[in-house]
Design an enzyme around this catalytic site. Structure first.
Site, mmCIF file in Angstrom:
data_model
loop_
_atom_site.group_PDB
_atom_site.id
_atom_site.type_symbol
_atom_site.label_atom_id
_atom_site.label_comp_id
_atom_site.label_asym_id
_atom_site.label_seq_id
_atom_site.Cartn_x
_atom_site.Cartn_y
_atom_site.Cartn_z
ATOM 1 C CG ASP A 88 -27.958 93.587 -54.159
ATOM 2 O OD1 ASP A 88 -26.753 93.364 -54.365
ATOM 3 O OD2 ASP A 88 -28.666 92.882 -53.416
ATOM 4 C CG HIS A 145 -20.290 97.004 -50.667
ATOM 5 N ND1 HIS A 145 -19.713 96.371 -49.587
ATOM 6 C CD2 HIS A 145 -21.629 97.042 -50.396
ATOM 7 C CE1 HIS A 145 -20.651 96.038 -48.707
ATOM 8 N NE2 HIS A 145 -21.828 96.436 -49.181
ATOM 9 C CB SER A 247 -30.912 106.848 -54.624
ATOM 10 O OG SER A 247 -30.772 108.000 -55.422
#
Length: 278
Positions: A88, A145, A247
């Site tokens: 995200d 992911h 980050s």
């Protein structure tokens, strides 16, 4: 002088690592009243949707870091077609790698070789390929992911500073992602080499991978390379790592990518969303 430039400039003399490690200790605090107060304040401040979490009870997490890296419900992030967003966040930049250069922000470029810890051989793999950069803000889901299925071949820890990686700093600190502490993860995929770079930042207490646990912070020193004789294979959409506080992820592909229509720099994306195809 703009406030954004001033914010970037005042970071140069700050003790980046000391500040980040102090915040890291606080984020690992297990005193119930303190960690619960931190979590509730964070949820209010950043409007975190706990309905997406596998465990929606804020008080159930042992530490703030456990809450911050919380697991989502199984159906919260369906997987799209082609190349997936690994996280995200904001798709801050995406483009072909021209002459081995990546775009950081308007007017700023940096080299793939610098990003990969000075490895010219690895950087040459991505000549003619494409890259994408995703910035994870504090309010985002912070597990990372796999955009494609891949087999890990090498992990490289590159020491560096810990500048903030928000938009203001990205626009005013040259070579930002090649300056900061980072973890470079090389994969073989059916579409050729792929690299995922997890970039550290101000108050990011640690970076973890699913195959080696917590990697950063490491003691001061040079570049550290770890090769894997036993293959570590991860399926498309599988978790590969996580940030303890926000980050950036930079990923590059050896093959050119046709990014999805309608994507623009700064677009909000979610993990599992289709970014394009080869």
């Amino acid at each position: 002088m703009s406030l954004a430039k001033l914010f970037a400039l005042i970071q140069y003399p700050l003790p980046h690592h000391l500040l980040s490690r102090l915040v890291g200790r606080l984020a690992e605090c297990r005193t119930p009243w303190l960690k619960n107060a931190l979590i509730r304040r964070f949820i209010r401040q950043f409007r975190v949707d706990m309905n997406e979490a596998a465990n929606p009870d804020p008080t159930a997490y042992a530490t703030f870091n456990d809450f911050f890296t919380r697991e989502l419900k199984a159906d919260a992030r369906p997987l799209g077609e082609g190349i997936l967003s690994p996280a995200d966040g904001r798709l801050s930049q995406f483009a072909p790698l021209e002459a081995g250069q990546l775009v950081q922000a308007k007017g700023h470029r940096f080299s793939a070789m610098d990003l990969l810890g000075g490895d010219g051989e690895a950087a040459r793999r991505y000549l003619g390929g494409s890259f994408a950069t995703i910035y994870l803000s504090p309010s985002d889901y912070h597990r990372v992911h796999m955009p494609l299925a891949g087999t890990l071949t090498e992990m490289v820890y590159v020491p560096g500073r810990l500048f903030s990686v928000n938009a203001a700093t990205t626009e005013h600190v040259p070579n930002l992602f090649a300056r900061n502490e980072r973890l470079v993860c090389h994969f073989d995929t059916e579409q050729g080499p792929m690299v995922m770079v997890l970039v550290g930042a101000m108050i990011v207490a640690a970076i973890e991978t699913v195959w080696a646990g917590q990697i950063t912070p490491l003691p001061r020193g040079g570049v550290q390379r770890i090769r894997f004789d036993t293959p570590v294979h991860l399926e498309r959409g599988a978790e590969m790592g996580r940030f303890k506080l926000g980050s950036t992820v930079v990923m590059a592909f050896a093959e050119p990518v046709a990014f999805a229509d309608g994507l623009e720099p700064g677009a909000k994306v979610q993990m599992g969303q289709s970014l394009g195809a080869f």
